[in-house]
Design a protein around this motif. Sequence first.
Motif, mmCIF file in Angstrom:
data_model
loop_
_atom_site.group_PDB
_atom_site.id
_atom_site.type_symbol
_atom_site.label_atom_id
_atom_site.label_comp_id
_atom_site.label_asym_id
_atom_site.label_seq_id
_atom_site.Cartn_x
_atom_site.Cartn_y
_atom_site.Cartn_z
ATOM 1 N N LYS A 132 0.826 -1.214 0.000
ATOM 2 C CA LYS A 132 0.000 0.000 0.000
ATOM 3 C C LYS A 132 0.861 1.265 0.000
ATOM 4 O O LYS A 132 0.366 2.355 -0.299
ATOM 5 N N GLU A 133 2.139 1.140 0.335
ATOM 6 C CA GLU A 133 3.038 2.285 0.356
ATOM 7 C C GLU A 133 3.780 2.453 -0.978
ATOM 8 O O GLU A 133 4.547 3.394 -1.141
ATOM 9 N N MET A 134 3.528 1.556 -1.910
ATOM 10 C CA MET A 134 4.228 1.575 -3.194
ATOM 11 C C MET A 134 3.393 2.241 -4.282
ATOM 12 O O MET A 134 2.164 2.303 -4.197
ATOM 13 N N SER A 135 4.076 2.718 -5.319
ATOM 14 C CA SER A 135 3.372 3.206 -6.502
ATOM 15 C C SER A 135 2.743 2.016 -7.234
ATOM 16 O O SER A 135 3.089 0.860 -6.986
ATOM 17 N N LYS A 136 1.841 2.333 -8.159
ATOM 18 C CA LYS A 136 1.186 1.277 -8.944
ATOM 19 C C LYS A 136 2.216 0.456 -9.717
ATOM 20 O O LYS A 136 2.148 -0.774 -9.767
ATOM 21 N N GLY A 137 3.194 1.147 -10.317
ATOM 22 C CA GLY A 137 4.214 0.440 -11.090
ATOM 23 C C GLY A 137 5.072 -0.464 -10.227
ATOM 24 O O GLY A 137 5.401 -1.587 -10.620
ATOM 25 N N MET A 138 5.457 0.002 -9.051
ATOM 26 C CA MET A 138 6.266 -0.815 -8.141
ATOM 27 C C MET A 138 5.498 -2.055 -7.705
ATOM 28 O O MET A 138 6.037 -3.166 -7.669
ATOM 29 N N ALA A 139 4.210 -1.860 -7.356
ATOM 30 C CA ALA A 139 3.386 -2.992 -6.924
ATOM 31 C C ALA A 139 3.235 -4.009 -8.052
ATOM 32 O O ALA A 139 3.238 -5.227 -7.817
ATOM 33 N N GLN A 140 3.129 -3.505 -9.288
ATOM 34 C CA GLN A 140 3.010 -4.432 -10.413
ATOM 35 C C GLN A 140 4.282 -5.245 -10.587
ATOM 36 O O GLN A 140 4.235 -6.442 -10.888
ATOM 37 N N LYS A 141 5.431 -4.606 -10.385
ATOM 38 C CA LYS A 141 6.685 -5.349 -10.498
ATOM 39 C C LYS A 141 6.765 -6.444 -9.436
ATOM 40 O O LYS A 141 7.247 -7.540 -9.704
ATOM 41 N N VAL A 142 6.265 -6.156 -8.255
ATOM 42 C CA VAL A 142 6.238 -7.184 -7.196
ATOM 43 C C VAL A 142 5.390 -8.370 -7.643
ATOM 44 O O VAL A 142 5.768 -9.535 -7.464
ATOM 45 N N GLN A 143 4.242 -8.094 -8.273
ATOM 46 C CA GLN A 143 3.386 -9.190 -8.703
ATOM 47 C C GLN A 143 4.019 -9.982 -9.851
ATOM 48 O O GLN A 143 3.869 -11.208 -9.926
ATOM 49 N N ILE A 144 4.744 -9.298 -10.736
ATOM 50 C CA ILE A 144 5.454 -10.010 -11.799
ATOM 51 C C ILE A 144 6.504 -10.934 -11.201
ATOM 52 O O ILE A 144 6.654 -12.095 -11.607
ATOM 53 N N ILE A 145 7.242 -10.431 -10.214
ATOM 54 C CA ILE A 145 8.249 -11.259 -9.540
ATOM 55 C C ILE A 145 7.591 -12.470 -8.885
ATOM 56 O O ILE A 145 8.100 -13.596 -8.970
ATOM 57 N N ALA A 146 6.445 -12.243 -8.234
ATOM 58 C CA ALA A 146 5.725 -13.345 -7.597
ATOM 59 C C ALA A 146 5.270 -14.383 -8.622
ATOM 60 O O ALA A 146 5.292 -15.597 -8.361
ATOM 61 N N THR A 147 4.878 -13.928 -9.802
ATOM 62 C CA THR A 147 4.459 -14.831 -10.878
ATOM 63 C C THR A 147 5.597 -15.746 -11.314
ATOM 64 O O THR A 147 5.383 -16.909 -11.660
#
Length: 310
Positions: A132-147
Amino acid sequence: MTETILSLDGVTKRYSGQTAVDAFDLEVKRGEITGFLGPNGAGKTTSLRMSLGIIRPDAGAVHLFGKTPGAKVLERVGFLPEERGIYKKMKAEDVIVFFGRMKGMTMAAARKAAVDGLERFGLGDARGKKIKEMSKGMAQKVQIIATMAHDPEFIILDEPFSGLDPVNQKMLEDMIREEARRGKTVLFSTHVMEHAERLCDKIVLISKGRKVFDGSVPEALSQVPRRVIIETSGDHDLGQLLADTGSVSTQDAPDGLKGWVVDLAAGKDAQDVLKACVEAGVRLARFEPMRAHLHDVFVELVQGSSREAV
């Protein structure tokens, strides 16, 4: 013979009497990067969900690694959904570990994959930061890494470039190429043609739930006319002069000039047009062969499918 990783055979899906996907076929081979293209609402996401067994087709068959999609076979797949959904109160590293553990990784392996992935995407300093403290782009990168954390054989990405700035879009393109070099199979959906043109071995274009193209990027580019843009001064009628080289039409040009568009006939090229102009003494203010782009193919085929539907 190259193994088929995913096949959709005549799948159809309807919602409340409306057909979202209509008798659709798709085949993805091992090691390929396949771009799944289409306008918004074309049926891309529905097709991907059927590929994973998230929803069932009303007709047709789906095979993933030669089997009906199920929990065991899905362990070999990494899926990034279009609707990003990660727990906003969790820390970035913990999110990746959580998804890795869901895919059967040990705690130590999942933790290492999280740290390595965050470093790779330039988020090493944000591993303890809450989503929740991250930008939309940063959060998306986290989800890509999780994928990608569990090192899947088959990677499915639904609109993966959405929300990423140009630098991170290039980083994701590089990652997709690297995974392909490692022998992984990648299928990604997009409506941004530039990514597909740069990345794909094969593209599949869907419009209004039906497939309108399936082939390589060069094969796709051959679907639109090769074109030359000309501006002239003087009274030459290029419509008559260039009739043998292709279809000639007029277009707007700066004051004092005439504008022409030549859609080249089969077996003709820009040199044939230039030779005819020079031999006839045409005064050329502009002579520009136009390279076809996947965007042009997309527009042509999608509009063509709409006309056929009408």
